[in-house]
Design an enzyme around this catalytic site. Structure first.
Site, short mmCIF file in Angstrom:
data_model
loop_
_atom_site.label_atom_id
_atom_site.label_comp_id
_atom_site.label_asym_id
_atom_site.label_seq_id
_atom_site.Cartn_x
_atom_site.Cartn_y
_atom_site.Cartn_z
N LYS A 153 0.83 -1.22 0.00
CA LYS A 153 0.00 0.00 0.00
C LYS A 153 0.86 1.27 0.00
CE LYS A 153 -4.33 -2.03 1.41
NZ LYS A 153 -5.36 -2.28 2.41
N ARG A 210 -3.03 -10.02 5.37
CA ARG A 210 -3.45 -10.19 3.97
C ARG A 210 -2.34 -9.63 3.09
NH1 ARG A 210 -5.79 -6.98 0.08
NH2 ARG A 210 -7.35 -7.96 -1.28
N1 HH2 Z 1 -7.33 -4.13 0.98
C1 HH2 Z 1 -7.66 -4.19 -0.33
C2 HH2 Z 1 -8.70 -5.03 -0.73
N2 HH2 Z 1 -9.39 -5.77 0.15
N3 HH2 Z 1 -9.77 -6.48 2.37
C3 HH2 Z 1 -9.47 -6.41 3.66
N4 HH2 Z 1 -10.15 -7.15 4.56
N5 HH2 Z 1 -8.46 -5.60 4.14
C4 HH2 Z 1 -7.73 -4.81 3.29
O1 HH2 Z 1 -6.85 -4.07 3.78
C5 HH2 Z 1 -8.02 -4.86 1.89
C6 HH2 Z 1 -9.07 -5.72 1.46
C7 HH2 Z 1 -6.90 -3.39 -1.33
O2 HH2 Z 1 -7.59 -3.24 -2.49
P1 HH2 Z 1 -7.25 -3.55 -4.02
O3 HH2 Z 1 -7.11 -2.22 -4.67
O4 HH2 Z 1 -8.30 -4.44 -4.56
O5 HH2 Z 1 -5.85 -4.25 -4.08
P2 HH2 Z 1 -5.34 -5.68 -3.64
O6 HH2 Z 1 -6.51 -6.59 -3.61
O7 HH2 Z 1 -4.31 -6.05 -4.68
O8 HH2 Z 1 -4.72 -5.50 -2.28
#
Ligand code: HH2
Length: 270
Positions: A212, A248
């Site tokens: 991030k 995650r």
């Molecule tokens: N961060 C993303 C997506 N889903 N779910 C949870 N529970 N916690 C998180 O911090 C979280 C999440 C980040 O979003 P995205 O832009 O889809 O990227 P990526 O899935 O590659 O991390």
């Protein structure tokens, strides 16, 4: 004996996710990626069909189901471990659970759709309730808090109460402070530093900081998300030390190794 957190591997089935950039746009590639993460030691897999990146295109439920269900079915046929679906939509959660997922990871904490809490209760699946301030499209426009930890903690506690009132069993609920979702880098660092306050609510805490932008705020040279491994590991270790139950991540092998070594050192010293 100190236990390491579980490691959740991220499998994006989206053409526009911020760090994979569409590389996993096909079912086959997503399944192969998921199986590679399992080989690398992932304890859980998180399958997402809609990017929550600020400014990402919204996807309708049918399209999201068409992306995630074949991937979940194929992974389920080859692996017995827990699979979560990263979605805000009850229709998608229902289809995913039908395909073999056992956890609904909802970045809206069951607020996106008025049917969400009842659906989660009826499905009987695990539910990750994540804090987000605002909506994905606009959430990063000057987010402000009084005390970010107090605000996020009380909001998550209220969402857990709402889920339980709808019939979701307490032991199926996980909480997540939602790094980057309506938060500045400073907010994200504070939430990490005080993660033990979320743990004190008594639910398992999931923590997601992998690749991030907060990492770039400390290391400006890390503009490319794939250049953020060191920062991702540092944040996962800090979260682990403060009691995170699940991290995650994109880089599963390196994270499993890091949290395992941390647990080994902590155990050796106690
Ligand atoms: N961060 C993303 C997506 N889903 N779910 C949870 N529970 N916690 C998180 O911090 C979280 C999440 C980040 O979003 P995205 O832009 O889809 O990227 P990526 O899935 O590659 O991390």
């Amino acid at each position: 004996m100190t236990r390491r957190p579980l490691v959740m591997g991220i499998v994006n089935v989206t053409p526009d996710s911020f760090s994979d950039g569409g590389r996993l746009g096909t079912v086959e590639a997503a399944v192969a990626h998921g199986l590679r993460l399992v080989e690398q030691g992932a304890d859980l897999l998180d399958i997402g069909g809609e990017s929550t990146r600020p400014g990402a295109e919204p996807v309708d439920a049918a399209q999201e189901i068409a992306r995630v269900v074949p991937v979940i079915e194929a992974l389920r046929a080859r692996w017995a471990g827990p699979i979560s679906v990263d979605t805000m939509k009850p229709e998608v959660a229902r289809a995913a659970v039908g395909a073999g997922a056992s956890i609904w990871n909802d970045v809206s904490a069951l607020t996106f759709d008025p049917r969400s809490a009842d659906t989660a209760a009826a499905l009987g699946c695990g539910v990750v309730l994540m804090h987000m301030k605002g909506e994905p499209g606009t959430m990063q426009a000057e987010p402000r808090y009084g005390d970010v930890v107090a605000e996020v903690t009380s909001w998550l506690a209220a969402r857990a109460d709402a889920a339980m009132a709808a019939g979701v069993a307490r032991e199926r609920i996980w909480l997540d402070p939602g790094l980057g979702f309506g938060k500045t880098a400073a907010h994200n660092l504070t939430l990490t530093a005080r993660l033990d306050q979320f743990v004190a609510l008594g639910f398992p805490v999931l923590y997601g900081a992998s690749r991030k932008r907060t990492i770039q705020s400390v290391d400006p040279s890390a503009a490319d998300p794939t250049d953020r491994l060191g920062g991702s590991l540092a944040l996962a270790l800090e979260a682990a030390r403060r009691g995170a139950a699940v991290v995650r991540v994109h880089d599963v092998r390196e994270t499993v190794q890091a949290v395992a070594l941390q647990a080994a050192v902590l155990s050796a010293g106690s």
